[in-house]
Design an enzyme around this catalytic site. Sequence first.
Site, short mmCIF file in Angstrom:
data_model
loop_
_atom_site.label_atom_id
_atom_site.label_comp_id
_atom_site.label_asym_id
_atom_site.label_seq_id
_atom_site.Cartn_x
_atom_site.Cartn_y
_atom_site.Cartn_z
N TYR A 1 69.11 59.13 87.11
CA TYR A 1 70.01 60.15 86.57
C TYR A 1 71.39 60.07 87.21
O TYR A 1 71.56 59.46 88.26
CB TYR A 1 69.44 61.56 86.77
CG TYR A 1 69.34 62.00 88.21
CD1 TYR A 1 70.43 62.59 88.86
CD2 TYR A 1 68.17 61.82 88.95
CE1 TYR A 1 70.35 62.99 90.19
CE2 TYR A 1 68.07 62.21 90.27
CZ TYR A 1 69.17 62.79 90.89
OH TYR A 1 69.10 63.16 92.20
N GLY B 1 106.61 47.18 69.54
CA GLY B 1 107.43 46.31 70.38
C GLY B 1 107.51 44.90 69.84
O GLY B 1 108.26 44.07 70.34
N MET C 1 108.24 42.08 66.68
CA MET C 1 109.40 41.97 65.81
C MET C 1 109.26 42.82 64.55
O MET C 1 108.19 42.87 63.94
CB MET C 1 109.62 40.52 65.42
CG MET C 1 111.00 40.28 64.86
SD MET C 1 111.15 38.66 64.13
CE MET C 1 110.44 38.95 62.53
N ARG D 1 94.08 48.96 57.78
CA ARG D 1 93.60 48.89 59.17
C ARG D 1 92.85 50.17 59.49
O ARG D 1 92.96 51.16 58.76
CB ARG D 1 94.76 48.71 60.14
CG ARG D 1 95.75 49.85 60.09
CD ARG D 1 96.93 49.62 61.02
NE ARG D 1 98.05 50.45 60.61
CZ ARG D 1 99.26 50.37 61.14
NH1 ARG D 1 99.52 49.50 62.07
NH2 ARG D 1 100.22 51.16 60.71
N ARG E 1 106.15 39.03 58.69
CA ARG E 1 105.62 40.17 59.46
C ARG E 1 104.84 39.68 60.67
O ARG E 1 104.04 38.77 60.55
CB ARG E 1 104.68 41.00 58.59
CG ARG E 1 105.12 41.11 57.15
CD ARG E 1 104.01 41.58 56.25
NE ARG E 1 103.67 42.98 56.44
CZ ARG E 1 102.68 43.59 55.78
NH1 ARG E 1 101.93 42.91 54.92
NH2 ARG E 1 102.43 44.86 56.01
N HIS F 1 93.39 67.65 96.72
CA HIS F 1 92.47 68.79 96.71
C HIS F 1 92.56 69.56 95.40
O HIS F 1 91.54 69.85 94.76
CB HIS F 1 92.79 69.71 97.90
CG HIS F 1 91.89 70.89 97.98
ND1 HIS F 1 92.21 72.10 97.38
CD2 HIS F 1 90.67 71.05 98.52
CE1 HIS F 1 91.22 72.93 97.58
NE2 HIS F 1 90.28 72.34 98.27
N CYS G 1 75.08 61.60 92.73
CA CYS G 1 75.83 62.84 92.65
C CYS G 1 77.26 62.50 93.06
O CYS G 1 77.53 61.40 93.51
CB CYS G 1 75.23 63.93 93.52
SG CYS G 1 75.01 63.45 95.23
N LYS H 1 96.50 42.29 61.11
CA LYS H 1 97.10 42.41 59.77
C LYS H 1 96.67 41.23 58.90
O LYS H 1 96.22 41.41 57.77
CB LYS H 1 98.63 42.46 59.92
CG LYS H 1 99.35 43.03 58.72
CD LYS H 1 100.87 43.07 58.97
CE LYS H 1 101.29 44.31 59.75
NZ LYS H 1 102.69 44.23 60.22
N SER I 1 69.60 60.04 96.51
CA SER I 1 70.73 60.43 95.67
C SER I 1 71.98 59.80 96.30
O SER I 1 72.29 60.06 97.46
CB SER I 1 70.87 61.95 95.61
OG SER I 1 72.01 62.29 94.88
P1 ADP Z 1 104.88 47.86 60.21
O1 ADP Z 1 104.09 47.36 61.36
O2 ADP Z 1 106.17 48.45 60.58
O3 ADP Z 1 104.08 48.65 59.24
P2 ADP Z 1 104.77 45.87 58.16
O4 ADP Z 1 104.84 44.42 58.34
O5 ADP Z 1 103.46 46.41 57.77
O6 ADP Z 1 105.32 46.51 59.47
O7 ADP Z 1 105.82 46.21 57.03
C1 ADP Z 1 106.96 47.03 57.07
C2 ADP Z 1 107.21 47.52 55.68
O8 ADP Z 1 107.48 46.45 54.81
C3 ADP Z 1 106.00 48.22 55.10
O9 ADP Z 1 106.41 49.40 54.49
C4 ADP Z 1 105.43 47.27 54.10
O10 ADP Z 1 104.84 47.93 53.04
C5 ADP Z 1 106.68 46.49 53.65
N1 ADP Z 1 106.31 45.15 53.25
C6 ADP Z 1 105.78 44.19 54.02
N2 ADP Z 1 105.51 43.08 53.31
C7 ADP Z 1 105.91 43.34 52.05
C8 ADP Z 1 105.89 42.60 50.84
N3 ADP Z 1 105.38 41.38 50.79
N4 ADP Z 1 106.36 43.19 49.73
C9 ADP Z 1 106.85 44.44 49.78
N5 ADP Z 1 106.89 45.18 50.89
C10 ADP Z 1 106.44 44.65 52.01
MG MG Z 2 102.53 48.20 58.29
MG MG Z 3 105.88 45.82 62.60
#
Ligand code: ADP
Ligand code: MG
Ligand code: MG
Length: 889
Positions: A865, A110, A112, A345, A101, A461, A845, A31, A777
């Site tokens: 091959y 999984g 945060m 991404r 994020r 089998h 084979c 990200k 083979s």
């Molecule tokens: P996820 O992995 O769940 O997509 P993200 O970190 O991408 O987690 O974000 C979760 C939500 O929060 C997304 O919808 C994203 O657009 C929104 N978001 C994240 N950062 C910002 C920001 N700086 N301003 C507004 N919305 C945000």
């Molecule tokens: Mg996202």
């Molecule tokens: Mg997330």
Amino acid sequence: MTTPAASTSPVRYLYDLADGDASMRSLLGGKGSNLAEMTRLGIPVPDGFTVSTAACIATMKAGGTWPESLWDETLAALDRLEQRTGRTLGSPDRPLLLSVRSGAVFSMPGMMDTILNLGISDETVDALGAESDNPRFAWDSYRRFIQMYGDVVEGVPAYAYEDALSAMKRQRGVEQDTDLTTKDLKELVEQFKAVSREHMGTELPSDPKDQLRRSIGAVFDSWLTPRAGVYRRAHGIPDDLGTAVNVMQMVFGNRGDTSATGVCFTRNPSTGARELYGEFLLNAQGEDVVAGIRTPRPLAEMEETLPQAFGELVATMERLEQHYGDMQDIEFTVEEGTLYLLQTRTGKRTAPAAFKVARDLVEEGVITREQALRRIEPAQLDQLLHPAIDPDHGQSPITRGLNASPGAAVGEIVFDADTAEERGKAGDAVVLVRWETTPDDIAGVIVAQGVLTTHGGMTSHAAVVARGMGKPCVAGAAGIKIDTAAKQVTVGDLVLEEGDVITLDGTTGEVYAGALELVPPQVNEDFEAVVGWADDVRRMSVRANADTGEDAAKAREFGAEGIGLCRTEHMFMAEDRLPAVRRMILADDETERHAALETILPMQQEDFQAIFTAMSGLPVTIRLLDPPLHEFLPDLVEQSLTVQRLELQGGSEEQLKHERHLLAQVKKLTEMNPMLGTRGVRLALLYPEIPQMQVRAIARAAFAVKDAGGEPVVEIMVPLVGYAEELRRMRELVEETLAEEFQTAGHRFDYTVGTMIELPRAAVVAEQIAEHADFFSFGTNDLTQTGIGISRDDAEGSFLAAYVDSDVLPDNPFATIDVEGVGGLVRLGVEGGRAAKPDLKLGVCGEHGGDPASIGFFESLGMSYVSCSPYRVPIARFSAARAVLDGQG
Ligand code: ADP
Ligand code: MG
Ligand code: MG
């Protein structure tokens, strides 16, 4: 790497978005590096900074203590951000709000959850209300922030906040959160603080800087949660990569009707079509789209509501796709008409979409064919080669087993192979449900849509046979109880009778009650194009294992360039031949044996003719009879019972004599360890009239096909050779027999004689053996059995699965070659063979020849091959190309 002015630390842990780029993925996470890249490209991204994975790793190593300089660096970065934005975190005058994020190198669930609106506090909430001219919005954001922060960072249970919210709504007599007034929300914030205090035993931190520090720490911690650990192990992601943390200024999609938030793909991720694909929600913040409170609108509608932002978005999508050379999955927000990108991404896609996107991008000149080949995974070819369950079924499986052979099957339950055969031949769709299948079940397996077993593993089998036939199979579904007598299966409380319809998903191992909608295999033009490119890249040729003209023809359709293994014993097993084969085995003298062989010869000849015809112009490797003779006779216990029954019931003297003779022969031929007994070349040297007959049949078939204008390319292969002398003698026998046939026919054809390398001894003395061989083979199945010393049939369902589950073995060595061990033997064999004959043709084979990982290894040895089941030929063609590309780095 530039050193930020504010940092004096020798190690730099923190990067402003403007300081990074896409190449810094391992440091900034997926990200973060993409946000930096977009910033670098001048695409509008909210300003911010990234705490690097190195900081997370250092913290983990120190048992949770931050590196000394990290907090100072963070404060410095925050300070720079405040300078640039003209806002201050926690200040009642133009407050700065942040999102925090997680962002690992490989995107993974999984981790945060994202914290939005960090910076709302008692001090700033009124300023926000005034700024947005919407105090209610400010207070609602505040209570949401506490809810999110308390839950995610401080571990306050989510229900505690939900309970307080519900109670408030009940008191006010309202249904929706949105019906609560500003005053209600203010009160709720106080209640949420109290709830937090109660669960934390201390006050919820109220200073945003404090919250920021704790949020970053919580992201680090989330790397170590068991949930994340399980995911990493399942996907082979190393535990020591750590995660980055992205801290960014908030932008608001919820500032009225010129604001919005949404997600989009640059192409349709389920079909791959180049079209507008995405959703947006007016006047909403990120989490609302997922929360499902309001239904998002299709992206196309944004053109009308927010034309300018829409135009910019479409142009940006195009630009990002061109820049990255792949389909992108994008998050965006529009704040009062201004577009911001929040994430980009590589987009996840279905298998059909993967092929279409790859092909289209090549045709649009965005990527090269080789780049396209690197984008597709062999498993995705597998998916397209088989029917699949329509993904929109919405049903839950009744049970799960092992995904033993891919593809989906719908049919009525039958419990025995005979019924399956009978009903299948009558055109009914049936699924054979067995405890485990045996070779006797083959006829039933052939006509069934799929096979479900309650016992046995990936190498059982049923699994092996089904994969060979390209038939769906779910194996080892231990949750199912079969009552064969009552013709019922029980899964929990559910009872299914013979004739009830079930659906198997051999790709996932799931079993469903009833008939689910299937989509047919999608070997379409995109697929053909991609596999065609693979043909231009690969070095090894790809052959198929086939024992009939029909299979050979199918193999050729799939692109096979010959037959690497034709097992002649299957011709002996056929029902109409077994009596003659048994007569041959039971013969008291050579004359009788010859007579029996004379009946078999034209039958074999017919089979070879069909194969040579289907493979005209391409090499066909015919393996002389391999299995021990007892395999063609009834089972010892069964035959003892037959004799006993006749003795008790007083059958005719002649019949009794016959059955006793058969029993005696079965006893004589029964071995303690047939895999290592009288089979392969040993059998041939003991009963030379058998290989002689086979060689004659091959010669006559070849002449017949030549006469009909075909071009047979004959390769005769001797199985289970361990000593050079064995092959020398067999070669002599083959050549003498062929000489006789050539004499009789009055003309000849070219042929080669080679051997399987499937015993460790053969691999070790390969140089000696090669003196007598035109080709090797590698029979990697038996070489795995004899090399590791594991009997496949005995290992399956007992220790092998447990070994793999508990990581004693990384993989099932019968599916993916054990490179270090068995692979070492293969390498010895290759080196020995080449030492004697530098140009010796070397092939593989056995099932490994169709396994992508093993193919990579065979490429590295420079094999000529690989040979695999007809259905896996396209996967092998593709994987052989990938092996070349991967070898180039
Ligand atoms: P996820 O992995 O769940 O997509 P993200 O970190 O991408 O987690 O974000 C979760 C939500 O929060 C997304 O919808 C994203 O657009 C929104 N978001 C994240 N950062 C910002 C920001 N700086 N301003 C507004 N919305 C945000
Ligand atoms: Mg996202
Ligand atoms: Mg997330």
